[in-house]
Design a protein around this motif. Structure first.
Motif, PDB file in Angstrom:
ATOM      1  N   THR A 127       0.886  -1.040  -0.006  1.00  0.00           N
ATOM      2  CA  THR A 127       0.210  -0.007   0.203  1.00  0.00           C
ATOM      3  C   THR A 127       1.050   1.148  -0.010  1.00  0.00           C
ATOM      4  O   THR A 127       1.263   1.885   1.096  1.00  0.00           O
ATOM      5  CB  THR A 127      -1.005   0.139   1.197  1.00  0.00           C
ATOM      6  OG1 THR A 127      -1.626  -1.125   1.386  1.00  0.00           O
ATOM      7  CG2 THR A 127      -1.931   1.040   0.926  1.00  0.00           C
ATOM      8  N   GLY A 154      -5.381  -1.656  -1.521  1.00  0.00           N
ATOM      9  CA  GLY A 154      -6.647  -1.668  -1.586  1.00  0.00           C
ATOM     10  C   GLY A 154      -7.509  -0.796  -2.554  1.00  0.00           C
ATOM     11  O   GLY A 154      -6.843   0.328  -2.513  1.00  0.00           O
ATOM     12  N   ASP A 157      -8.472   2.809  -1.074  1.00  0.00           N
ATOM     13  CA  ASP A 157      -7.754   2.977   0.301  1.00  0.00           C
ATOM     14  C   ASP A 157      -7.929   4.327   0.968  1.00  0.00           C
ATOM     15  O   ASP A 157      -7.821   5.114   0.340  1.00  0.00           O
ATOM     16  CB  ASP A 157      -6.284   2.599   0.062  1.00  0.00           C
ATOM     17  CG  ASP A 157      -5.574   2.285   1.163  1.00  0.00           C
ATOM     18  OD1 ASP A 157      -5.595   1.466   1.791  1.00  0.00           O
ATOM     19  OD2 ASP A 157      -4.979   3.492   1.664  1.00  0.00           O
ATOM     20  N   TYR A 184      -6.741  -4.984  -4.355  1.00  0.00           N
ATOM     21  CA  TYR A 184      -7.697  -5.846  -3.383  1.00  0.00           C
ATOM     22  C   TYR A 184      -9.052  -5.142  -3.459  1.00  0.00           C
ATOM     23  O   TYR A 184      -8.995  -3.840  -2.744  1.00  0.00           O
ATOM     24  CB  TYR A 184      -7.112  -6.207  -2.207  1.00  0.00           C
ATOM     25  CG  TYR A 184      -5.741  -7.227  -2.426  1.00  0.00           C
ATOM     26  CD1 TYR A 184      -5.996  -8.376  -2.411  1.00  0.00           C
ATOM     27  CD2 TYR A 184      -4.637  -6.550  -2.660  1.00  0.00           C
ATOM     28  CE1 TYR A 184      -4.729  -9.312  -2.575  1.00  0.00           C
ATOM     29  CE2 TYR A 184      -3.540  -7.393  -2.845  1.00  0.00           C
ATOM     30  CZ  TYR A 184      -3.546  -8.727  -2.616  1.00  0.00           C
ATOM     31  OH  TYR A 184      -2.570  -9.583  -2.938  1.00  0.00           O
ATOM     32  N   ARG A 187     -10.832  -3.877   0.617  1.00  0.00           N
ATOM     33  CA  ARG A 187      -9.906  -4.299   1.661  1.00  0.00           C
ATOM     34  C   ARG A 187      -9.367  -3.145   2.509  1.00  0.00           C
ATOM     35  O   ARG A 187      -9.132  -2.138   1.958  1.00  0.00           O
ATOM     36  CB  ARG A 187      -8.267  -5.104   0.853  1.00  0.00           C
ATOM     37  CG  ARG A 187      -7.755  -5.959   1.900  1.00  0.00           C
ATOM     38  CD  ARG A 187      -6.371  -5.974   1.475  1.00  0.00           C
ATOM     39  NE  ARG A 187      -5.635  -4.659   1.566  1.00  0.00           N
ATOM     40  CZ  ARG A 187      -4.362  -4.188   1.020  1.00  0.00           C
ATOM     41  NH1 ARG A 187      -3.763  -5.346   0.915  1.00  0.00           N
ATOM     42  NH2 ARG A 187      -3.915  -3.121   1.056  1.00  0.00           N
ATOM     43  N   THR A 190      -4.328  -2.652   5.267  1.00  0.00           N
ATOM     44  CA  THR A 190      -3.700  -3.769   6.275  1.00  0.00           C
ATOM     45  C   THR A 190      -2.670  -4.327   5.220  1.00  0.00           C
ATOM     46  O   THR A 190      -2.754  -4.110   3.928  1.00  0.00           O
ATOM     47  CB  THR A 190      -4.521  -4.566   7.053  1.00  0.00           C
ATOM     48  OG1 THR A 190      -3.766  -5.475   7.753  1.00  0.00           O
ATOM     49  CG2 THR A 190      -5.472  -5.287   6.032  1.00  0.00           C
ATOM     50  N   SER A 192      -2.480  -8.124   3.650  1.00  0.00           N
ATOM     51  CA  SER A 192      -3.133  -9.095   3.722  1.00  0.00           C
ATOM     52  C   SER A 192      -2.337 -10.544   3.514  1.00  0.00           C
ATOM     53  O   SER A 192      -1.413 -10.471   3.071  1.00  0.00           O
ATOM     54  CB  SER A 192      -4.080  -9.216   2.530  1.00  0.00           C
ATOM     55  OG  SER A 192      -3.399  -9.276   1.338  1.00  0.00           O
ATOM     56  N   PRO A 193      -2.698 -11.722   3.862  1.00  0.00           N
ATOM     57  CA  PRO A 193      -2.069 -12.993   3.846  1.00  0.00           C
ATOM     58  C   PRO A 193      -1.768 -13.022   2.258  1.00  0.00           C
ATOM     59  O   PRO A 193      -0.566 -13.867   1.991  1.00  0.00           O
ATOM     60  CB  PRO A 193      -2.917 -14.141   4.138  1.00  0.00           C
ATOM     61  CG  PRO A 193      -4.000 -13.371   5.191  1.00  0.00           C
ATOM     62  CD  PRO A 193      -4.079 -11.808   4.689  1.00  0.00           C
ATOM     63  N   ASP A 194      -2.616 -12.900   1.265  1.00  0.00           N
ATOM     64  CA  ASP A 194      -2.136 -13.076  -0.185  1.00  0.00           C
ATOM     65  C   ASP A 194      -0.949 -12.129  -0.601  1.00  0.00           C
ATOM     66  O   ASP A 194      -0.165 -12.384  -1.354  1.00  0.00           O
ATOM     67  CB  ASP A 194      -3.539 -12.764  -0.979  1.00  0.00           C
ATOM     68  CG  ASP A 194      -3.086 -12.849  -2.435  1.00  0.00           C
ATOM     69  OD1 ASP A 194      -3.038 -14.231  -2.700  1.00  0.00           O
ATOM     70  OD2 ASP A 194      -3.167 -12.077  -3.149  1.00  0.00           O
ATOM     71  N   GLU A 195      -0.824 -10.896   0.076  1.00  0.00           N
ATOM     72  CA  GLU A 195       0.240 -10.121  -0.208  1.00  0.00           C
ATOM     73  C   GLU A 195       1.568 -10.518   0.239  1.00  0.00           C
ATOM     74  O   GLU A 195       2.626 -10.759  -0.361  1.00  0.00           O
ATOM     75  CB  GLU A 195       0.197  -8.845   0.236  1.00  0.00           C
ATOM     76  CG  GLU A 195      -1.099  -7.820  -0.414  1.00  0.00           C
ATOM     77  CD  GLU A 195      -1.044  -6.390   0.392  1.00  0.00           C
ATOM     78  OE1 GLU A 195      -0.730  -5.529  -0.084  1.00  0.00           O
ATOM     79  OE2 GLU A 195      -1.710  -6.567   1.424  1.00  0.00           O
TER      80      GLU A 195
END
Length: 206
Positions: A127, A154, A157, A184, A187, A190, A192-195
């Motif tokens: 981000t 996101g 954002d 994303y 979103r 934050t 994310s687990p995917d990032e």
């Protein structure tokens, strides 16, 4: 102005083959961003996390006129330069030096590497975008020589507009960065687990 205070973890710099410089976001701290390392494939890396004075790298939005964020922005970029110099002087080439930042730290990371483009190990921006009221091409020079760069963000954002993220990605590509951008939808602000998964697979696993 920022004093050079760095929290270290991982392998000692003198024993490491690779280094990861990690930059925290506004209101956070070096220890906090270092906490991400437990989710990252950084075995064998020296980890260095500079600490911003009063937990912020510059006072206003990254999209404010750059003059408004001075002298803090220049001071923050200098801290990053000194940190990289320390890594290189310890015997780790820039091509084995990696950068990671979140939010304000991601903006500062992208701004620094674009102003000092060369072949790095990789760049991870969770981000963030290039700094200033507009993307000023005159500030940026060098050649990334196909350095892998990952930007995740996101949409929407609250702090980092999607337009600036895309514009920054284009600028880095023009400087021969191998950019992967992932947006994303809806979103929160934050990591994310995917990032994390993409950063590990694309940037850190080599």
């Amino acid at each position: 102005m920022h004093s050079k205070e760095i929290i270290s973890a991982g392998k000692p710099l003198k024993d490491a083959d690779k280094a990861l410089i990690m930059l925290h976001g506004r209101g956070s701290n070096a220890q906090d961003i270092l906490g991400l390392a437990r989710h990252l494939d950084v075995e064998g890396f020296a980890l260095l996390a500079p600490q911003a004075t009063n937990n912020t790298w510059y006072p206003y939005s990254f999209m404010a006129n750059s003059e408004q964020n001075e002298p803090w922005l220049t001071s923050a970029l200098e801290v990053l330069k000194e940190t990289l110099d320390e890594v290189v002087e310890a015997g780790i080439p820039a091509a084995n030096c990696y950068f990671l930042g979140f939010s304000q730290g991601a903006c500062l990371t992208l701004e620094f590497v674009a102003r000092n483009a060369r072949r790095y190990g990789g760049v991870i921006a969770f981000t963030g975008g290039l700094i200033g009221d507009k993307v000023n091409c005159e500030n940026y020079s060098g050649d990334f020589e196909d350095t892998r760069i990952f930007i995740g963000s996101g949409n929407p954002d609250p702090h980092v507009p999607l337009g600036r993220v895309k514009e920054s990605a284009r600028m880095l590509e023009e400087m021969d960065g191998s950019v992967t951008l992932k947006i994303y939808e809806n979103r929160p602000h934050t990591v994310s687990p995917d990032e994390i998964e993409i950063a590990n697979a694309l940037i850190l696993k080599k």
